[in-house]
Write a protein that holds these residues in place. Structure first.
Motif, mmCIF file in Angstrom:
data_model
loop_
_atom_site.group_PDB
_atom_site.id
_atom_site.type_symbol
_atom_site.label_atom_id
_atom_site.label_comp_id
_atom_site.label_asym_id
_atom_site.label_seq_id
_atom_site.Cartn_x
_atom_site.Cartn_y
_atom_site.Cartn_z
ATOM 1 N N LYS A 95 0.836 -1.206 0.000
ATOM 2 C CA LYS A 95 0.000 0.000 0.000
ATOM 3 C C LYS A 95 0.866 1.250 0.000
ATOM 4 O O LYS A 95 0.609 2.219 -0.739
ATOM 5 N N GLU A 96 1.903 1.242 0.824
ATOM 6 C CA GLU A 96 2.820 2.391 0.869
ATOM 7 C C GLU A 96 3.497 2.601 -0.482
ATOM 8 O O GLU A 96 3.654 3.732 -0.948
ATOM 9 N N LYS B 73 2.403 1.765 -3.500
ATOM 10 C CA LYS B 73 1.444 2.291 -4.467
ATOM 11 C C LYS B 73 1.168 3.770 -4.237
ATOM 12 O O LYS B 73 0.984 4.542 -5.179
ATOM 13 N N GLU B 74 1.122 4.156 -2.975
ATOM 14 C CA GLU B 74 0.904 5.577 -2.661
ATOM 15 C C GLU B 74 2.088 6.431 -3.141
ATOM 16 O O GLU B 74 1.908 7.519 -3.659
ATOM 17 N N GLN B 75 3.297 5.889 -2.979
ATOM 18 C CA GLN B 75 4.482 6.614 -3.431
ATOM 19 C C GLN B 75 4.507 6.728 -4.951
ATOM 20 O O GLN B 75 4.838 7.774 -5.508
ATOM 21 N N ARG C 45 2.171 9.445 -6.394
ATOM 22 C CA ARG C 45 2.440 10.856 -6.128
ATOM 23 C C ARG C 45 3.074 11.536 -7.345
ATOM 24 O O ARG C 45 3.782 10.924 -8.120
#
Length: 376
Positions: free
Chosen positions: A368-369, A371-373, A376
C-alpha cells in the motif's frame, strides 16, 4: 452463450453466465430431473439447492424459472426459447420476473413473512419464482414461517420458492420433508479443464496445459472460481505452476499481500496434515537464502523462493519491490516465533495459519505504501 466482441472487457464469470441447460457442466443428474419437471409441468412449492459456491445453484434456478414459464417452448422440450417476453424478462433481470432474497444479510422472521406475503400475492407475470440465497442464514423462527406456505393444503396459487445454500442448513424435519432436495456436486477437475480450454479457444487465448490444470485444481470444484483463476493466471502466467509446492502457493499470496487468497491457500494446505508446518519451515529457509542473495551472496536458485515456477526471476523481481532486508527479517521472525512455540495454541493449523495471515497483512501494508508513493 454468445461471445460479444469489440466491447469493453467483461469478467468471464459474467460473460459466461449460463443461459440454457447446455451451458452448465458437472450437474447432469440434477438437470435431467429438472427437465422432466419442466416437460411434465410439475408444480413444486419448495426446492432446496445445496452445494459449493459456483456449482450452478442460482443459475440453474433462473434457467428453471425461465423454462417453466416460457411461452415459446415446445411441449415436449425443456429448453427455454430465449425469444419470448418471459425469457427476455428473466434474462435481463427485469423487476417482477424473479424475486431474490439473500438470507445472509437478513434472515429473521420479518424477512420470512415478507417472502410468504410476496409469494401469496397473485403476480402479474405468470408464476414468478422466489429465490432465497444463503438460506442457512435463516433463523429457526424464520423457517417456521414457511411451514404453511410449503404445505399449501388449500392448493392456492403461490410462487414456488427455491432455497440455495452452501451447506446443509439446520432445519427441522417438518420443513425438510416439504422440500425437494438437490445436492450439487463439486465439478470434477477434468471436466473443468476441458471447459476452461473450450473458453480459452473461444477467447483466442494461448494457455499451456499446465496453466489450465493449475486453474482447474485451484477452483475448489467451482465453475465460477475456475473462471476467476483463469483471469488470475492470465495476468501473470509465469507465476503459477500446476506442480508448485505448498510453500510456493502460500509464499505467492503472502508476498503480494493478498489476504483473501492467502486464506484460500491456507485452507487448501490444511487439508494435508503437517503441510502448514512444513511450508512454514521451508519459508524460513527460503527467506534466509533470499536475504543472502540480496546481500550479493552466492545462493543456488533452488534454495530461493519460487524455484518451482517457470520464471523464478520474474517472481523474485516482484518480491524485491517490497521485500527489502528489513521487511524480510520481520516476516521471517513472525514465522520463527510460531515454530519456536512461543504462542500457546494447541491447534497447529491455527498456529501456522495465524503466522501466514499476519505476514500477509504486514506485506500488504508495504505494498500500500509503495502504491501511494508511485501515485504521487
Amino acid at each position: 452463450m454468445t461471445e460479444i466482441k469489440n466491447t469493453p472487457y467483461i469478467e468471464y464469470h459474467r460473460k459466461y453466465q449460463p443461459e440454457t441447460w447446455n451451458d452448465f457442466i458437472g450437474q447432469d443428474k440434477i438437470i435431467n430431473q429438472l427437465k422432466i419437471d419442466v416437460i411434465e409441468n410439475r408444480h413444486v412449492q419448495g426446492r432446496m439447492f445445496e452445494g459449493t459456491a459456483g456449482t450452478g445453484k442460482t443459475s440453474i434456478a433462473l434457467v428453471l424459472a425461465k423454462a417453466l414459464n416460457c411461452t415459446g417452448r415446445p411441449k415436449d422440450s425443456a429448453d427455454p426459447c430465449q425469444k419470448c417476453d418471459w425469457c427476455k424478462t428473466v434474462q435481463t433481470a427485469k423487476l417482477g420476473a424473479i424475486h431474490y432474497f439473500n438470507a445472509s444479510k437478513a434472515g429473521g422472521i420479518e424477512i420470512a413473512r415478507e417472502i410468504v406475503t410476496l409469494g401469496t400475492v397473485k403476480q402479474a407475470l405468470g408464476a414468478p419464482f422466489i429465490i432465497v440465497d444463503e438460506c442457512h442464514g435463516l433463523t429457526s423462527a424464520a423457517w417456521g414461517v414457511f411451514y404453511d406456505y410449503l404445505e399449501n393444503k388449500e392448493n392456492t396459487p403461490k410462487a414456488p420458492i427455491i432455497f440455495c445454500t452452501n451447506h446443509n442448513p439446520r432445519i427441522d424435519d417438518a420443513i425438510r420433508s416439504r422440500l425437494q432436495w438437490y445436492k450439487f456436486n463439486n465439478i470434477r477437475q477434468q471436466t473443468l479443464e476441458d471447459w476452461l480450454q473450450n473458453i480459452a479457444d473461444k477467447e483466442g487465448i494461448t494457455i499451456t496445459a499446465n496453466g489450465i490444470r493449475w486453474c482447474a485444481q485451484n477452483a475448489g470444484g467451482s465453475a465460477r472460481m475456475a473462471l476467476a483463476r483463469l483471469e488470475e493466471y492470465l495476468r501473470n502466467p509465469d507465476h503459477y505452476d500446476a506442480d508448485e509446492s505448498t510453500t510456493t502457493a502460500l509464499m505467492r499470496y503472502m508476498v503480494w499481500g493478498n489476504l483473501k487468497r492467502i486464506g484460500e491457500a491456507i485452507d487448501k494446505a490444511a487439508e494435508t496434515p503437517g503441510a502448514l508446518r512444513a511450508a512454514t519451515e521451508e519459508a524460513v529457509r527460503q527467506l534466509t537464502s533470499y536475504i543472502l542473495k540480496r546481500g550479493h551472496g552466492n545462493v543456488e536458485s533452488g534454495k530461493l523462493p519460487f524455484h518451482d515456477l517457470a520464471d523464478q526471476d520474474a517472481a523474485l523481481a516482484d518480491m524485491g519491490r517490497v521485500f527489502n532486508p528489513q521487511v524480510t527479517f520481520t516476516i521471517q521472525e513472525i514465522f520463527e516465533n510460531r515454530l519456536k512455540g512461543i504462542w500457546n495454541v494447541s491447534d497447529e493449523v491455527t498456529l501456522y495459519a495465524s503466522a501466514w495471515t499476519r505476514a500477509t497483512w504486514y506485506a500488504s501494508h508495504y505494498w500500500k505504501e509503495l502504491k501511494e508513493q508511485e501515485g504521487r
